[in-house]
Design an enzyme around this catalytic site. Sequence first.
Site, PDB file in Angstrom:
ATOM      1  N   GLN A 103      -2.122  76.305  18.034  1.00 51.87           N
ATOM      2  CA  GLN A 103      -2.208  77.311  16.973  1.00 51.87           C
ATOM      3  C   GLN A 103      -3.563  77.161  16.285  1.00 51.87           C
ATOM      4  O   GLN A 103      -3.662  76.697  15.146  1.00 51.87           O
ATOM      5  CB  GLN A 103      -1.043  77.131  15.995  1.00 51.87           C
ATOM      6  CG  GLN A 103       0.324  77.309  16.649  1.00 51.87           C
ATOM      7  CD  GLN A 103       1.458  77.215  15.647  1.00 51.87           C
ATOM      8  OE1 GLN A 103       1.456  77.903  14.628  1.00 51.87           O
ATOM      9  NE2 GLN A 103       2.429  76.344  15.932  1.00 51.87           N
ATOM     10  N   HIS A 155      -6.994  70.959  22.722  1.00 52.35           N
ATOM     11  CA  HIS A 155      -6.734  72.225  23.408  1.00 52.35           C
ATOM     12  C   HIS A 155      -7.952  73.140  23.423  1.00 52.35           C
ATOM     13  O   HIS A 155      -8.229  73.813  24.422  1.00 52.35           O
ATOM     14  CB  HIS A 155      -5.540  72.931  22.755  1.00 52.35           C
ATOM     15  CG  HIS A 155      -5.080  74.148  23.491  1.00 52.35           C
ATOM     16  ND1 HIS A 155      -4.583  74.098  24.782  1.00 52.35           N
ATOM     17  CD2 HIS A 155      -5.044  75.459  23.124  1.00 52.35           C
ATOM     18  CE1 HIS A 155      -4.253  75.308  25.167  1.00 52.35           C
ATOM     19  NE2 HIS A 155      -4.530  76.157  24.193  1.00 52.35           N
ATOM     20  N   ASP A 208      -6.243  79.053  34.112  1.00 53.47           N
ATOM     21  CA  ASP A 208      -6.629  80.219  33.314  1.00 53.47           C
ATOM     22  C   ASP A 208      -8.139  80.205  33.139  1.00 53.47           C
ATOM     23  O   ASP A 208      -8.809  79.218  33.441  1.00 53.47           O
ATOM     24  CB  ASP A 208      -5.913  80.244  31.956  1.00 53.47           C
ATOM     25  CG  ASP A 208      -6.096  78.945  31.180  1.00 53.47           C
ATOM     26  OD1 ASP A 208      -7.221  78.417  31.155  1.00 53.47           O
ATOM     27  OD2 ASP A 208      -5.109  78.447  30.607  1.00 53.47           O
ATOM     28  N   LYS A 234      -4.219  84.733  34.292  1.00 49.98           N
ATOM     29  CA  LYS A 234      -2.866  84.994  33.804  1.00 49.98           C
ATOM     30  C   LYS A 234      -2.919  85.844  32.551  1.00 49.98           C
ATOM     31  O   LYS A 234      -3.953  85.945  31.881  1.00 49.98           O
ATOM     32  CB  LYS A 234      -2.132  83.690  33.521  1.00 49.98           C
ATOM     33  CG  LYS A 234      -2.673  82.902  32.337  1.00 49.98           C
ATOM     34  CD  LYS A 234      -1.894  81.616  32.118  1.00 49.98           C
ATOM     35  CE  LYS A 234      -2.450  80.851  30.907  1.00 49.98           C
ATOM     36  NZ  LYS A 234      -1.755  79.577  30.675  1.00 49.98           N
ATOM     37  N   ARG A 291      -0.905  86.373  28.903  1.00 48.74           N
ATOM     38  CA  ARG A 291       0.056  85.785  27.974  1.00 48.74           C
ATOM     39  C   ARG A 291       0.346  86.745  26.828  1.00 48.74           C
ATOM     40  O   ARG A 291      -0.581  87.285  26.227  1.00 48.74           O
ATOM     41  CB  ARG A 291      -0.474  84.457  27.410  1.00 48.74           C
ATOM     42  CG  ARG A 291       0.523  83.728  26.506  1.00 48.74           C
ATOM     43  CD  ARG A 291      -0.059  82.427  25.977  1.00 48.74           C
ATOM     44  NE  ARG A 291      -0.308  81.471  27.023  1.00 48.74           N
ATOM     45  CZ  ARG A 291       0.612  80.663  27.533  1.00 48.74           C
ATOM     46  NH1 ARG A 291       1.870  80.740  27.112  1.00 48.74           N
ATOM     47  NH2 ARG A 291       0.301  79.799  28.470  1.00 48.74           N
ATOM     48  N   ASP A 323      -5.477  70.808  33.834  1.00 54.63           N
ATOM     49  CA  ASP A 323      -5.219  71.444  32.546  1.00 54.63           C
ATOM     50  C   ASP A 323      -5.085  70.365  31.481  1.00 54.63           C
ATOM     51  O   ASP A 323      -4.971  69.174  31.800  1.00 54.63           O
ATOM     52  CB  ASP A 323      -3.946  72.290  32.611  1.00 54.63           C
ATOM     53  CG  ASP A 323      -3.952  73.445  31.607  1.00 54.63           C
ATOM     54  OD1 ASP A 323      -4.894  73.524  30.805  1.00 54.63           O
ATOM     55  OD2 ASP A 323      -3.009  74.263  31.628  1.00 54.63           O
ATOM     56  N   ALA A 336       6.063  73.880  31.929  1.00 57.04           N
ATOM     57  CA  ALA A 336       5.620  73.923  33.337  1.00 57.04           C
ATOM     58  C   ALA A 336       5.723  75.318  33.944  1.00 57.04           C
ATOM     59  O   ALA A 336       5.497  75.479  35.146  1.00 57.04           O
ATOM     60  CB  ALA A 336       6.385  72.918  34.196  1.00 57.04           C
ATOM     61  N   THR A 370       3.676  77.935  33.526  1.00 57.06           N
ATOM     62  CA  THR A 370       2.355  78.325  34.012  1.00 57.06           C
ATOM     63  C   THR A 370       2.016  77.606  35.308  1.00 57.06           C
ATOM     64  O   THR A 370       1.481  78.198  36.252  1.00 57.06           O
ATOM     65  CB  THR A 370       1.284  78.015  32.949  1.00 57.06           C
ATOM     66  OG1 THR A 370       1.518  78.829  31.795  1.00 57.06           O
ATOM     67  CG2 THR A 370      -0.112  78.275  33.478  1.00 57.06           C
TER      68      THR A 370
END
Length: 312
Positions: free
Chosen positions: A93, A126, A165, A189, A191, A217, A223, A225
């Site tokens: 986030q 992230h 991605d 992908k 989302r 990743d 899992a 993705t």
Amino acid sequence: MVLIGGSANPKLAQSIAKILDTKVYFPTSKFADGEICIKIPVNITNKFVFIVQPTCKPVNDNIMELLLMCDAAKQGVAKEVVAVIPYYGYCMQDRKDQPRVPISSALVASMLKSAGATRIITLDIHSEQQQGFFNGPWDNLYASYAMIPALQKVAGNNTVIVSPDKGGVPRAKAYARLLETNDVAVVFKERDTKTKNQSKTLFLVGEVKNKTAIIVDDMIDTAGTMVNASSMLKKEGANKIIICATHGLFSGNALTNIANPAIHSIYCTDTLPLEENILGNKKIRVVSIAPLLAEAIEKTFKGESLGKDLIL
């Protein structure tokens, strides 16, 4: 230097202490009503205090414990309070992608600063722009330091590194360079920001036919993705599909999902405490990042640069 471990992943803190040949203190207890109680048992005046605490589930409890440990170190007049957060909760986030939503990652960083943290050390955050959320030094380390030696044993001359991605392309290129291959592929992908833990694989860019495909990743959560990406790679002719994900959350139906025959094996680290059913899964291999974190702590304490070997 004083090393403190939280209750989120005591095994990792103990492994780091063993490498550093020092003692780790666990200052957390709880009152009868569930409130967290912190009491650092040694003098920390004018010392470097390193607090090892991933903010994994229960996320809110572990964040609160980390904040209280930082404040306890500040109240104890520590010279530096370094929050070593192998897995940074709320990391996904990290932006305002809808109206009326918080930037939760930035709020957590702000609370850490207010609580007394003077420096943060994380592993494969992230998104790297999150380092700008903290008003102070934030060192983000990379699991490739530990993962590459393990992957070199299974990666041959005919290997392609795959990003699940478009955002993960720099990571995939770095792994490809370290594994000495020029082959990189990307799974695109889509989302839906209004739904949680759901994405749809659209198409593949790159050649994977008759190759060992290693998907890299920062984390593996439900899992979903990874299963979608692996199924597409298998359909495109990949011989063997290996997943390399730093943080093994394995939430929800993850263990059921990774049973998909398209997935050969999964490599993750011990940033989070892994339950017995995960450790006992035949597809999962765990690589310890304790040596990486121990070296980063030692260099930080000595005032040395972490250097390119630790940051990528």
